[in-house]
Design an enzyme around this catalytic site. Structure first.
Site, short mmCIF file in Angstrom:
data_model
loop_
_atom_site.label_atom_id
_atom_site.label_comp_id
_atom_site.label_asym_id
_atom_site.label_seq_id
_atom_site.Cartn_x
_atom_site.Cartn_y
_atom_site.Cartn_z
CG HIS A 367 -1.69 -1.29 1.39
ND1 HIS A 367 -2.61 -1.78 0.47
CD2 HIS A 367 -1.62 -2.22 2.38
CE1 HIS A 367 -3.07 -2.94 0.90
NE2 HIS A 367 -2.48 -3.23 2.04
CB CYS A 368 2.31 3.51 -1.55
SG CYS A 368 2.05 3.13 -3.29
CB ALA A 369 2.57 2.28 3.78
#
Length: 413
Positions: A367-369
């Site tokens: 999740h781009c995290a």
């Protein structure tokens, strides 16, 4: 809990994409945190623009050019009113939240951060609100610091106070985590930052679609969000910046419309907000975003919040009852409409693929995290998120699909 005050079944009728089957099953779209769907009202204004007054803006004196300019600048005023900014010059249209944050990091950051200064972020940030500050810190030989998180993925006020100090120049924080659903107290964090002479830049991508924003009350110096997460078109975002800060900042893109005068060897810049909007602007997208805002305002953000809270609590309770599910983040009553989870012994991508066969759309991955995934001690997760067009039937469809997935992967061949 008070009942919400809109008819979700009437809302669903406004979203033609939801009226379809996926793999032979009704579509349950639970991925609005990544991208929301678009109502016919927004589709209609986009079609109307391209059919009736498609033209470039600002310098055209012909009728279509004037209509396009009016539509574009009226959209800016709609956004200004929506977030309660003082001045129209404080609304910059960009390509999205990522572009907005990068503008601040390059224009404000390069001019105001020096060697030895500190930039404060958190581990819950989307990459778009970590990497620009990483790169700024590298360019300036500054220090990137992280506010610690509690076991539930929230921020403790004492930790915030201990992390932000007189060396801090920029505090960059998500209003709502796109993974955990954590809702951060931006107003309090802004107060602490300002006490130390720092500015605060807020990633509002997950907040703007779901809550009423007030820049005067919040007192953020910069606030960024995207249209495609709040029923609008893709490719459009907003940067709010306090006028006194934007006036001192230099543009980072150069070309048409953003200039005042150009000679062979020099140029001067247009006034705000145009100096930050080089080239042909995002005309249709801005007009579409304005209509999306009006759509949400007609429903009312109090009603939206109540409904999403009801749905999230229901989903949280139903998912928690499934043996082997781990849910990450704050308790059910202290989170936004996001539930990130893992199913024991099943890879998140397998979970997402399996529930898709039952018509349920969820997101899987980091999740781009990635720093947050490391903090959670996992490589990836699955994520379900909820919006105004989701129902308990969607949640039940997810629950049944998860139970089938668990059963399938538990079967001994």
């Amino acid at each position: 809990m008070a009942e919400h005050s809109f008819d979700v079944n009437e809302v669903i009728k406004d979203f033609p994409i939801l009226d379809q089957k996926v793999n032979g099953k009704r579509l349950a779209y639970l991925d609005s945190t990544a991208t929301s769907q678009t109502p016919v009202q927004v589709l209609n204004v986009l079609e109307d623009y391209y059919k009736r007054y498609n033209s470039n803006v600002h310098r055209g004196v012909h009728t279509l050019g004037s209509l396009a300019t009016d539509g574009y600048e009226n959209a800016r005023e709609t956004v200004r009113r929506f977030i309660n900014a003082k001045y129209f010059e404080e609304i910059i249209f960009t390509r999205g939240t990522t572009a907005s944050i990068n503008l601040v990091a390059h224009s404000y950051g390069d001019a105001n951060v020096e060697e030895g200064d500190e930039i404060v972020v958190t581990e819950m940030e989307h990459h778009a609100n970590i990497v620009p500050w990483q790169q700024l810190a590298k360019r300036k030989n500054a220090t990137l610091k992280f506010i610690p998180m509690t076991a539930d993925g929230e921020l403790n006020i004492e930790d915030i106070k201990q992390t932000i100090n007189d060396k801090t120049k920029i505090v960059a924080i998500a209003h709502i985590s796109n993974v955990l659903g954590t809702i951060n107290d931006v107003k309090t964090i802004a107060e602490i930052a300002h006490q130390h002479g720092a500015i605060i830049s807020v990633d509002g991508a997950q907040a703007a679609p779901h809550m009423k924003l007030d820049m005067q009350e919040m007192n953020a110096d910069f606030y960024s969000f995207s249209g495609h997460k709040m029923l609008g078109p893709t490719g459009i975002g907003v940067l709010f910046g306090k006028r006194e800060l934007l006036q001192k900042m230099e543009p980072i893109e150069f070309g048409g419309d953003m200039i005042d005068f150009v000679s062979k060897y020099d140029a001067t810049w247009a006034d705000l907000p145009t100096k930050f909007e080089a080239g042909t602007p995002l005309i249709a997208q801005a007009i579409g975003l304005a209509e999306a805002i009006r759509y949400l305002e007609r429903i009312g953000f109090d009603a939206i919040h109540k409904y999403e809270q009801e749905l999230t609590i229901y989903a949280y309770e139903q998912m928690s009852a499934i043996e082997g599910i781990e849910i990450y983040g704050p308790p059910k009553d202290r989170r936004a409409g996001v539930i990130t989870f893992n199913l024991q012994d099943v890879h998140p991508h397998d979970v997402a693929t399996a529930v898709d066969t039952e018509g349920v759309a969820v997101r899987a991955g980091h999740h781009c995290a990635q720093p947050l995934m490391k903090w959670l001690n996992v490589s990836s997760t699955a994520r379900a998120s909820f919006y105004i067009y989701n129902t308990k039937e969607d949640v039940d469809q997810l629950i049944n699909a998860l139970k089938q997935t668990k059963e399938f992967f538990s079967y001994e061949f």
